[in-house]
Design a protein around this motif. Structure first.
Motif, PDB file in Angstrom:
ATOM      1  N   PHE A   1       0.834  -1.208   0.000  1.00 37.55           N
ATOM      2  CA  PHE A   1       0.000   0.000   0.000  1.00 37.55           C
ATOM      3  C   PHE A   1       0.870   1.261   0.000  1.00 37.55           C
ATOM      4  N   SER A   2       1.884   1.295   0.846  1.00 38.81           N
ATOM      5  CA  SER A   2       2.747   2.473   0.956  1.00 38.81           C
ATOM      6  C   SER A   2       3.540   2.706  -0.314  1.00 38.81           C
ATOM      7  N   THR A   3       3.955   1.619  -0.978  1.00 47.05           N
ATOM      8  CA  THR A   3       4.729   1.758  -2.215  1.00 47.05           C
ATOM      9  C   THR A   3       3.874   2.349  -3.321  1.00 47.05           C
ATOM     10  N   VAL A   4       2.629   1.868  -3.470  1.00 48.96           N
ATOM     11  CA  VAL A   4       1.731   2.442  -4.474  1.00 48.96           C
ATOM     12  C   VAL A   4       1.417   3.894  -4.134  1.00 48.96           C
ATOM     13  N   SER A   5       1.150   4.156  -2.864  1.00 49.43           N
ATOM     14  CA  SER A   5       0.812   5.509  -2.433  1.00 49.43           C
ATOM     15  C   SER A   5       1.961   6.479  -2.678  1.00 49.43           C
ATOM     16  N   ALA A   6       3.192   5.974  -2.629  1.00 52.22           N
ATOM     17  CA  ALA A   6       4.363   6.825  -2.888  1.00 52.22           C
ATOM     18  C   ALA A   6       4.591   7.078  -4.368  1.00 52.22           C
ATOM     19  N   GLY A   7       3.799   6.415  -5.236  1.00 48.20           N
ATOM     20  CA  GLY A   7       3.919   6.633  -6.675  1.00 48.20           C
ATOM     21  C   GLY A   7       4.680   5.574  -7.424  1.00 48.20           C
ATOM     22  N   HIS A   8       5.148   4.513  -6.745  1.00 47.07           N
ATOM     23  CA  HIS A   8       5.900   3.437  -7.412  1.00 47.07           C
ATOM     24  C   HIS A   8       4.940   2.302  -7.766  1.00 47.07           C
ATOM     25  N   ARG A   9       4.050   2.572  -8.711  1.00 46.47           N
ATOM     26  CA  ARG A   9       3.004   1.604  -9.027  1.00 46.47           C
ATOM     27  C   ARG A   9       3.559   0.343  -9.683  1.00 46.47           C
TER      28      ARG A   9
ATOM     29  N   VAL B   1       3.324  -3.473  -8.251  1.00 46.47           N
ATOM     30  CA  VAL B   1       2.688  -4.584  -8.965  1.00 46.47           C
ATOM     31  C   VAL B   1       3.669  -5.742  -9.125  1.00 46.47           C
ATOM     32  N   VAL B   2       4.914  -5.438  -9.489  1.00 47.07           N
ATOM     33  CA  VAL B   2       5.931  -6.493  -9.612  1.00 47.07           C
ATOM     34  C   VAL B   2       6.168  -7.156  -8.257  1.00 47.07           C
ATOM     35  N   GLY B   3       6.280  -6.370  -7.207  1.00 47.60           N
ATOM     36  CA  GLY B   3       6.480  -6.921  -5.871  1.00 47.60           C
ATOM     37  C   GLY B   3       5.316  -7.814  -5.451  1.00 47.60           C
TER      38      GLY B   3
END
Length: 393
Positions: free
Chosen positions: A101-109, A113-115
């Motif tokens: 959630f934090s990674t997507v929220s930071a903009g690293h979509r 998704v890969v993770g």
């Protein structure tokens, strides 16, 4: 060596929030896993290694703002390590969910998704090797849960970007408003400075000249000296009235007991010329009989231009005669003030002082044109053309 007490440094708000999150997630993950494992057959607890891994993956969430990618990789790796050791399940999926959630929220979509794909594949592979592969229903729930985590993270990111953009728009609007306010204050200061200069310069010049006359004639011609003193008295009275009116505009106070003088205009040009004549200058005034009513700004500009021009003639031109012509042609007001003085020789460099600069600014403020300078046949000419229906007026 005496002990010194260091001053406490307050923690940033975001860091304090993340520390509280780590504490809460660690507690929920460890306690939740222990409770679920204890009530599930065969009732085996994670042990100290499992608790250490659960605490470590939770503690890594403190990096979710400063290093989200490193945090995600480390948390997912810790979660897969927990599963690879065949430790009992429970709430160990909470830290990975928050990490994604934090990674997507930071903009690293893409990275999120890969993770998610790698962690999901690893989870299924470890479960298959250990004979704990989920059934179809469990798989659907697991995939749906991860998809919801990613979607909510994206919604959070979009919302945060909207709030940031809105704050930036508000900040820009405030800056623009402040700049506009400063510009208006600066323009108002210039306008007031011009008013004060025009009000003072003419009257003080008349007072100074008449004071010199009265001093010179005090003993030889007391009657003429008395006339000069009377002119000084009248000029000082008029300048006090105009000053009170100008300062009243500054205060924006309307005092009924002390009414301010009306704004001067073309109707007071004759009085202005009479005061110049009292100073010893021979002034001829030409006014059109059909001059229309002018907007307040233009009417005041006409008066101030003539006033400042005559002031310059009295103070600097060393002239005996001056002529003031005010006309109306093609919708414009024409103003010419010329003298026969020798203050500025023809062809010499003209050093514009406050008076000429103020006149030019007045004319430009109402959308007119202005010229001033020495003439080939001698004397000095001030020429201004003002639109009689200026929007600025």
């Amino acid at each position: 060596m005496p002990w010194t007490v260091s001053r406490r440094i307050p923690l940033p708000k975001d860091l304090l929030t993340d520390l509280l999150l780590v504490v809460a997630v660690t507690a929920v993950t460890v306690v939740g896993t222990a409770v679920i494992a204890g009530h599930s057959p065969p009732g085996r607890l994670p042990g100290w290694v499992g608790y250490l891994l659960l605490s470590a993956t939770s503690a890594l969430l403190v990096l979710r703002r400063t290093a989200p990618l490193v945090m995600m990789v480390a948390v997912l790796a810790g979660s897969l390590s927990y599963q690879a050791l065949d430790l009992p399940g429970g709430a160990f999926t909470i830290p990975p969910a928050i990490a994604l959630f934090s990674t997507v929220s930071a903009g690293h979509r893409i990275a999120a998704v890969v993770g998610t794909a790698v962690w999901s594949a690893g989870t299924f592979a470890v479960g298959q090797l250990q004979g704990r592969a989920p059934d179809l229903q469990g798989t659907v729930w697991f995939v749906t849960w991860l998809a919801v985590v990613l979607v909510v993270g994206e919604i959070s990111r979009n919302r945060r970007e909207q709030l940031r953009a809105e704050r930036e728009r508000v900040a820009q609007a405030e800056r623009a408003h402040e700049e506009e306010s400063r510009r208006r204050v600066s323009e108002e200061r210039l306008r007031i400075a011009r008013e004060l200069h025009d009000v003072l310069a003419h009257s003080i010049s008349v007072i100074n000249l008449q004071a010199g006359v009265s001093e010179h004639l005090m003993d030889r011609d007391p009657e003429q000296a008395r006339v000069a003193i009377g002119i000084i008295k009248q000029a000082s009275k008029e300048v006090l009235v105009e000053l009170r009116s100008t300062l009243g505009m500054l205060r924006s106070v309307d005092d009924d007991e002390h009414a301010f003088a009306p704004v001067p205009g073309t109707d007071r040009l004759q009085d202005l010329v009479e005061r110049a004549r009292d100073s010893g200058l021979d002034v001829a005034l030409t006014l059109p009989a059909d001059l229309p009513d002018l907007p307040r700004g233009v009417d005041l500009a006409v008066y101030r231009i003539v006033q400042e021009s005559l002031t310059n003639v009295i103070r600097h031109a060393r002239a005996g005669h001056a002529r003031v012509d005010v006309g109306f042609a093609e919708g414009d007001v024409l103003i010419e003030v010329r003298d026969d003085g020798t203050g500025v020789p023809y062809g010499a460099r003209l050093d514009e002082g406050n008076g000429l600069v103020g006149m030019r600014e007045r004319v430009m403020a109402v959308g007119g044109t202005f010229q001033a300078g020495p003439q080939a046949k001698g004397g000095f000419l001030v020429h201004a053309r003002l639109p009689s229906r200026s929007v600025a007026a």
